[in-house]
Structures are given as C-alpha cells and as structure tokens.
Design a protein around this motif. Structure first.
Motif, PDB file in Angstrom:
ATOM      1  N   SER A  79       0.836  -1.206   0.000  1.00 39.80           N
ATOM      2  CA  SER A  79       0.000   0.000   0.000  1.00 39.80           C
ATOM      3  C   SER A  79       0.867   1.250   0.000  1.00 39.80           C
ATOM      4  CB  SER A  79      -0.949   0.020   1.204  1.00 39.80           C
ATOM      5  OG  SER A  79      -0.233   0.310   2.395  1.00 39.80           O
ATOM      6  N   LEU A  80       0.272   2.333  -0.514  1.00 42.97           N
ATOM      7  CA  LEU A  80       0.883   3.665  -0.500  1.00 42.97           C
ATOM      8  C   LEU A  80      -0.186   4.651  -0.067  1.00 42.97           C
ATOM      9  CD1 LEU A  80       2.707   3.563  -3.939  1.00 42.97           C
ATOM     10  CD2 LEU A  80       3.805   3.493  -1.700  1.00 42.97           C
ATOM     11  N   SER A  81       0.183   5.637   0.768  1.00 44.95           N
ATOM     12  CA  SER A  81      -0.790   6.614   1.245  1.00 44.95           C
ATOM     13  C   SER A  81      -0.087   7.941   1.527  1.00 44.95           C
ATOM     14  CB  SER A  81      -1.455   6.094   2.529  1.00 44.95           C
ATOM     15  OG  SER A  81      -2.361   7.029   3.045  1.00 44.95           O
ATOM     16  N   TRP A  82      -0.646   9.045   0.978  1.00 42.63           N
ATOM     17  CA  TRP A  82      -0.092  10.375   1.226  1.00 42.63           C
ATOM     18  C   TRP A  82      -0.505  10.859   2.605  1.00 42.63           C
ATOM     19  CZ3 TRP A  82       3.604  12.265  -1.605  1.00 42.63           C
ATOM     20  CH2 TRP A  82       3.706  11.912  -2.947  1.00 42.63           C
ATOM     21  N   ARG A  83       0.411  11.508   3.305  1.00 40.62           N
ATOM     22  CA  ARG A  83       0.120  12.087   4.620  1.00 40.62           C
ATOM     23  C   ARG A  83      -0.781  13.302   4.451  1.00 40.62           C
ATOM     24  NH1 ARG A  83       4.898  13.647   8.848  1.00 40.62           N
ATOM     25  NH2 ARG A  83       3.672  13.468  10.741  1.00 40.62           N
ATOM     26  N   PRO A  84      -1.826  13.403   5.268  1.00 41.55           N
ATOM     27  CA  PRO A  84      -2.666  14.604   5.210  1.00 41.55           C
ATOM     28  C   PRO A  84      -1.834  15.832   5.574  1.00 41.55           C
ATOM     29  CG  PRO A  84      -3.670  12.899   6.586  1.00 41.55           C
ATOM     30  CD  PRO A  84      -2.286  12.442   6.253  1.00 41.55           C
ATOM     31  N   HIS A  85      -2.003  16.914   4.842  1.00 42.13           N
ATOM     32  CA  HIS A  85      -1.227  18.130   5.103  1.00 42.13           C
ATOM     33  C   HIS A  85      -1.890  18.977   6.163  1.00 42.13           C
ATOM     34  CE1 HIS A  85       1.654  17.475   2.008  1.00 42.13           C
ATOM     35  NE2 HIS A  85       0.752  17.432   1.058  1.00 42.13           N
ATOM     36  N   ALA A  86      -1.127  19.334   7.179  1.00 39.37           N
ATOM     37  CA  ALA A  86      -1.630  20.232   8.212  1.00 39.37           C
ATOM     38  C   ALA A  86      -1.560  21.671   7.731  1.00 39.37           C
ATOM     39  CB  ALA A  86      -0.817  20.056   9.489  1.00 39.37           C
ATOM     40  N   SER A  87      -0.593  21.964   6.870  1.00 37.80           N
ATOM     41  CA  SER A  87      -0.447  23.321   6.336  1.00 37.80           C
ATOM     42  C   SER A  87       0.203  23.242   4.958  1.00 37.80           C
ATOM     43  CB  SER A  87       0.410  24.177   7.274  1.00 37.80           C
ATOM     44  OG  SER A  87       1.764  23.789   7.184  1.00 37.80           O
ATOM     45  N   PRO A  88       0.073  24.317   4.167  1.00 38.64           N
ATOM     46  CA  PRO A  88       0.689  24.307   2.832  1.00 38.64           C
ATOM     47  C   PRO A  88       2.216  24.211   2.859  1.00 38.64           C
ATOM     48  CG  PRO A  88      -0.907  26.095   3.046  1.00 38.64           C
ATOM     49  CD  PRO A  88      -0.717  25.498   4.400  1.00 38.64           C
ATOM     50  N   THR A  89       2.831  24.539   3.991  1.00 41.25           N
ATOM     51  CA  THR A  89       4.294  24.508   4.085  1.00 41.25           C
ATOM     52  C   THR A  89       4.817  23.157   4.572  1.00 41.25           C
ATOM     53  OG1 THR A  89       4.205  25.421   6.313  1.00 41.25           O
ATOM     54  CG2 THR A  89       4.431  26.998   4.489  1.00 41.25           C
ATOM     55  N   SER A  90       3.932  22.216   4.903  1.00 37.68           N
ATOM     56  CA  SER A  90       4.369  20.900   5.375  1.00 37.68           C
ATOM     57  C   SER A  90       5.087  20.147   4.263  1.00 37.68           C
ATOM     58  CB  SER A  90       3.173  20.064   5.832  1.00 37.68           C
ATOM     59  OG  SER A  90       2.565  20.634   6.943  1.00 37.68           O
ATOM     60  N   THR A  91       6.058  19.340   4.646  1.00 37.79           N
ATOM     61  CA  THR A  91       6.785  18.518   3.691  1.00 37.79           C
ATOM     62  C   THR A  91       5.905  17.346   3.266  1.00 37.79           C
ATOM     63  OG1 THR A  91       8.857  19.071   4.783  1.00 37.79           O
ATOM     64  CG2 THR A  91       8.870  17.128   3.362  1.00 37.79           C
ATOM     65  N   PRO A  92       5.760  17.087   1.960  1.00 40.75           N
ATOM     66  CA  PRO A  92       4.972  15.932   1.531  1.00 40.75           C
ATOM     67  C   PRO A  92       5.608  14.647   2.046  1.00 40.75           C
ATOM     68  CG  PRO A  92       5.710  17.237  -0.359  1.00 40.75           C
ATOM     69  CD  PRO A  92       6.329  17.824   0.858  1.00 40.75           C
ATOM     70  N   THR A  93       4.779  13.727   2.539  1.00 39.29           N
ATOM     71  CA  THR A  93       5.273  12.457   3.060  1.00 39.29           C
ATOM     72  C   THR A  93       4.400  11.332   2.529  1.00 39.29           C
ATOM     73  OG1 THR A  93       6.030  13.553   5.085  1.00 39.29           O
ATOM     74  CG2 THR A  93       5.830  11.167   5.165  1.00 39.29           C
ATOM     75  N   LEU A  94       5.048  10.262   2.080  1.00 38.15           N
ATOM     76  CA  LEU A  94       4.364   9.093   1.548  1.00 38.15           C
ATOM     77  C   LEU A  94       4.627   7.920   2.475  1.00 38.15           C
ATOM     78  CD1 LEU A  94       2.783   7.950  -0.913  1.00 38.15           C
ATOM     79  CD2 LEU A  94       5.005   7.377  -1.907  1.00 38.15           C
ATOM     80  N   LEU A  95       3.562   7.203   2.849  1.00 42.58           N
ATOM     81  CA  LEU A  95       3.663   6.018   3.695  1.00 42.58           C
ATOM     82  C   LEU A  95       3.577   4.792   2.786  1.00 42.58           C
ATOM     83  CD1 LEU A  95       1.561   5.341   6.880  1.00 42.58           C
ATOM     84  CD2 LEU A  95       1.479   3.752   4.993  1.00 42.58           C
ATOM     85  N   SER A  96       4.470   3.836   2.964  1.00 43.96           N
ATOM     86  CA  SER A  96       4.394   2.582   2.212  1.00 43.96           C
ATOM     87  C   SER A  96       4.482   1.416   3.184  1.00 43.96           C
ATOM     88  CB  SER A  96       5.511   2.490   1.166  1.00 43.96           C
ATOM     89  OG  SER A  96       6.778   2.425   1.786  1.00 43.96           O
TER      90      SER A  96
END
Length: 156
Positions: free
Chosen positions: A27-44
């Motif tokens: 599975s792959l899932s994008w982390r919900p963003h708390a703010s527009p400046t948050s670093t994108p994070t992908l969970l696998s």
C-alpha cells in the motif's frame, strides 16, 4: 505518402523510485497536510513487515538543477521480515500524527509522532510505537452492537 517533419524537444525525468523494502509493496498513502508549508510524506507498507515514511530531499547535482530525491525518513516494523505475511496495508490517522499498518493475522500496529514537523523538515520528527487495536486470528462466528450502538462486539 506525405511526410511531416517536426522537431520537438522533450525532457523526461524519473521521479518515482523508492528503494528500501525487501519484498513487495502492499500500500501507498499520502500524509494529510496540516499546512501548505508541510513537507509531503508518503507512507508505504510491505510484505517484509515494514512501514516506511518517504519525504523529498533536494540534492544539488553538478548541473545545480536542485534534483529532488525521495528518501527513507522513518522505518517501522520488523527488520528482516520477522512476522508472517508482513503488512497488508497502511494508513494515516489523527491528521497525519499516527501511522498505522495491519497484517494478515488481523492485528494492527500504530506509531505516533511525538514532536511535530519543524522548519527543518520531517527528519527531526520523533516517532514511537503505541498500542493499537487487534483482531481475530480466524473466522468470526458472531457480531452484535451494544444496546446503545456505541460498540460493535465480535466473537470467535
């Protein structure tokens, strides 16, 4: 036959290589963003019994083009695939503060971020495993709601 000559210039980049799991990704899932400046994070998650959090890291190359590489920021689970079957899937909870994964045996594992992302990115986040719900390890024979509907009860 009519020949049409056109000259077009294409630039192709490869952005999607994630190297770190020792077996198939489930599975792959994008982390919900708390703010527009948050670093994108992908969970696998993987059948190797690991969960990995990936984030971009800008690397200056000889051409100084600021190439972005996705690197393994956090790795959870069992190194070397100690658990039978590994993880079937994973997801985010609590707005991206928890990362969770479940296995073939019905059990869940959960990790919680204790320190929020700083201006220096997710590399300084502090994660620890916390209690998670578990499930049956075989078929369920009965399911019923509590009288007020607050709970679902299952029995083997």
């Amino acid at each position: 036959h009519a020949h049409i000559h056109s000259s077009q210039l294409y630039s192709v980049t490869f952005d999607a290589l994630l190297v770190g799991h020792e077996a198939g990704v489930t599975s792959l899932s994008w982390r919900p963003h708390a703010s527009p400046t948050s670093t994108p994070t992908l969970l696998s998650t993987s059948t190797d019994s690991s969960l990995i959090l990936w984030s971009p890291s800008t690397v200056l190359t000889s051409s100084n083009d600021g190439t972005t590489l996705w690197i393994n920021r956090q790795r959870f689970g069992d190194v070397g695939g100690q658990r039978l079957g590994g993880f079937v899937g994973g997801l985010w909870a609590r707005g991206g503060s928890d990362a969770m994964a479940w296995g073939w045996n019905g059990g869940w594992r959960r990790w919680r971020c204790r320190t929020p992302e700083t201006s220096q990115g997710p590399a300084l986040e502090e994660w620890s495993e916390v209690g998670a719900i578990t499930g049956h390890r075989a078929s369920v024979h009965s399911v019923a709601w509590s009288p007020g509907g607050e709970y679902l009860i299952s029995a083997r």
